[in-house]
Design a protein around this motif. Structure first.
Motif, PDB file in Angstrom:
ATOM      1  N   THR A  19     -10.363  -0.446 -34.465  1.00  0.00           N
ATOM      2  CA  THR A  19      -9.637   0.552 -33.711  1.00  0.00           C
ATOM      3  C   THR A  19     -10.157   1.588 -32.857  1.00  0.00           C
ATOM      4  N   ILE A 172       0.914   3.097 -32.164  1.00  0.00           N
ATOM      5  CA  ILE A 172       0.824   1.787 -32.778  1.00  0.00           C
ATOM      6  C   ILE A 172       0.036   1.752 -34.132  1.00  0.00           C
ATOM      7  N   TRP A 176       1.897   0.834 -37.659  1.00  0.00           N
ATOM      8  CA  TRP A 176       1.297  -0.081 -38.453  1.00  0.00           C
ATOM      9  C   TRP A 176       1.004   0.079 -40.073  1.00  0.00           C
ATOM     10  N   LEU A 221       7.390   0.128 -34.472  1.00  0.00           N
ATOM     11  CA  LEU A 221       5.743  -0.488 -34.190  1.00  0.00           C
ATOM     12  C   LEU A 221       6.110  -1.590 -32.981  1.00  0.00           C
ATOM     13  N   THR A 224       6.715   0.467 -30.189  1.00  0.00           N
ATOM     14  CA  THR A 224       5.670   1.483 -29.528  1.00  0.00           C
ATOM     15  C   THR A 224       4.516   0.269 -28.991  1.00  0.00           C
ATOM     16  N   SER A 225       4.506  -0.780 -29.345  1.00  0.00           N
ATOM     17  CA  SER A 225       3.495  -1.853 -28.757  1.00  0.00           C
ATOM     18  C   SER A 225       3.589  -2.153 -27.310  1.00  0.00           C
ATOM     19  N   TYR A 238       0.158 -10.415 -22.669  1.00  0.00           N
ATOM     20  CA  TYR A 238       0.110  -9.458 -23.912  1.00  0.00           C
ATOM     21  C   TYR A 238       1.424  -9.215 -24.357  1.00  0.00           C
ATOM     22  N   ALA A 242       2.622 -10.173 -27.987  1.00  0.00           N
ATOM     23  CA  ALA A 242       3.047  -9.071 -28.797  1.00  0.00           C
ATOM     24  C   ALA A 242       4.584  -9.143 -29.503  1.00  0.00           C
ATOM     25  N   GLY A 246       5.133  -9.635 -33.237  1.00  0.00           N
ATOM     26  CA  GLY A 246       6.118  -8.710 -33.647  1.00  0.00           C
ATOM     27  C   GLY A 246       7.237  -8.983 -34.301  1.00  0.00           C
ATOM     28  N   TYR A 275      -1.476  -9.295 -38.087  1.00  0.00           N
ATOM     29  CA  TYR A 275      -0.907  -8.704 -37.017  1.00  0.00           C
ATOM     30  C   TYR A 275      -1.694  -8.041 -36.237  1.00  0.00           C
ATOM     31  N   LEU A 279      -3.268  -8.686 -32.217  1.00  0.00           N
ATOM     32  CA  LEU A 279      -2.745  -7.601 -31.338  1.00  0.00           C
ATOM     33  C   LEU A 279      -4.059  -7.132 -30.579  1.00  0.00           C
TER      34      LEU A 279
END
Length: 289
Positions: A19, A172, A176, A221, A224-225, A238, A242, A246, A275, A279
């Protein structure tokens, strides 16, 4: 040596590093760059090394604080401290040494903001989240804060500032963690109860508290993504990817919402593990398509 490595919880530390890398990568990309220069690779190395040290040290001290509770739980009773393979005093020195080394390294090799974020992660994890696990079911919500700070540290190391992108990444990771840790809490509800930890599934086994938390934060989530696309940090590739993963994640969360049992909780846990790296791959591959 195996005990000293085990006590660091390498898999958890790896998640923190992934991350942090995500934050660094997007921070560099927000400045119009898509390939790391030599100086940026140098900076990335010290960022990841410093965060690894400070997060690992926090994990060690967490186990020192919770040693008596860990000894009561099937899942944790064989850890190095409860079994006596490492004494609490040695573990404490080990943990503090790692934390101090990590924060100092971040201060001198990245910047003061990144070092401060690392310090805040340690403080919130050890002094707020860890003791709260024994007093309130809000601990999962509070604990998601230090868990969501590492990508912000990656961003600030790359950009030197806490701009919008860093907060989206925080959101995110924060969202999560809720379904991820709720799934764990369902699977080990009896164990947590025996260890003296107050988790929603063990404190309110017959209520819908856990169900609503899982559903709300899974939907959050997804929302927010989309923020990364709104900030133009990513493109169509993306956002389509996503949206697909999602919705798949949400479908698993809905199974738990309508029927909480170990099998569905285990599926949710596996889905959360799948996930996040997908992502990340979507973000990295986005500009290649």
């Amino acid at each position: 040596m195996k005990s000293y490595i085990t006590i660091l919880k390498p898999r958890l530390s790896l998640l923190v590093l992934v991350t942090a890398y995500l934050g660094f990568y997007l921070g560099i990309r927000s400045q119009g760059e898509y390939v790391f220069s030599y100086d940026e690779l140098y900076l990335l190395f010290y960022l990841l090394f410093g965060i690894f040290l400070s997060s690992s040290g926090s994990i060690v001290l967490n186990q020192v604080i919770e040693k008596d509770h860990d000894a009561k739980m099937q899942r944790t009773k064989n850890r190095p401290i409860p079994t006596g393979k490492i004494s609490p005093l040695v573990a404490m020195i080990y943990g503090f040494s790692l934390i101090i080394s990590g924060i100092v390294l971040l201060l001198f090799k990245t910047n003061a903001i990144t070092a401060l974020l690392s310090f805040l992660t340690v403080i919130s994890y050890l002094l707020i989240y860890t003791p709260m696990k024994r007093f309130s079911t809000l601990n999962t919500l509070i604990g998601s804060v230090p868990g969501a700070i590492p990508p912000m540290g990656g961003w600030t190391a790359a950009t030197g500032s806490l701009s919008e992108g860093s907060w989206v990444l925080f959101g995110i990771l924060f969202c999560w963690q809720m379904p991820h840790f709720m799934a764990i809490a369902i699977l080990y509800a009896k164990d947590y109860k025996q260890g003296g930890f107050k988790m929603l599934p063990s404190e309110y086994p017959g209520s819908k508290h856990t169900n609503y938390h899982i559903l709300f934060f899974t939907i959050a989530l997804l929302g927010t993504s989309i923020g990364l696309f709104a900030l133009k940090l990513v493109g169509i590739f993306y956002i389509v990817g996503a949206a697909i993963i999602g919705m798949l994640f949400l479908s698993v969360a809905l199974k738990v919402f309508y029927n909480i049992n170990d099998n569905n909780a285990r599926q949710l846990l596996y889905a959360s593990f799948i996930y996040l790296p997908i992502l990340l791959l979507l973000i990295i591959l986005d500009k290649s398509f």
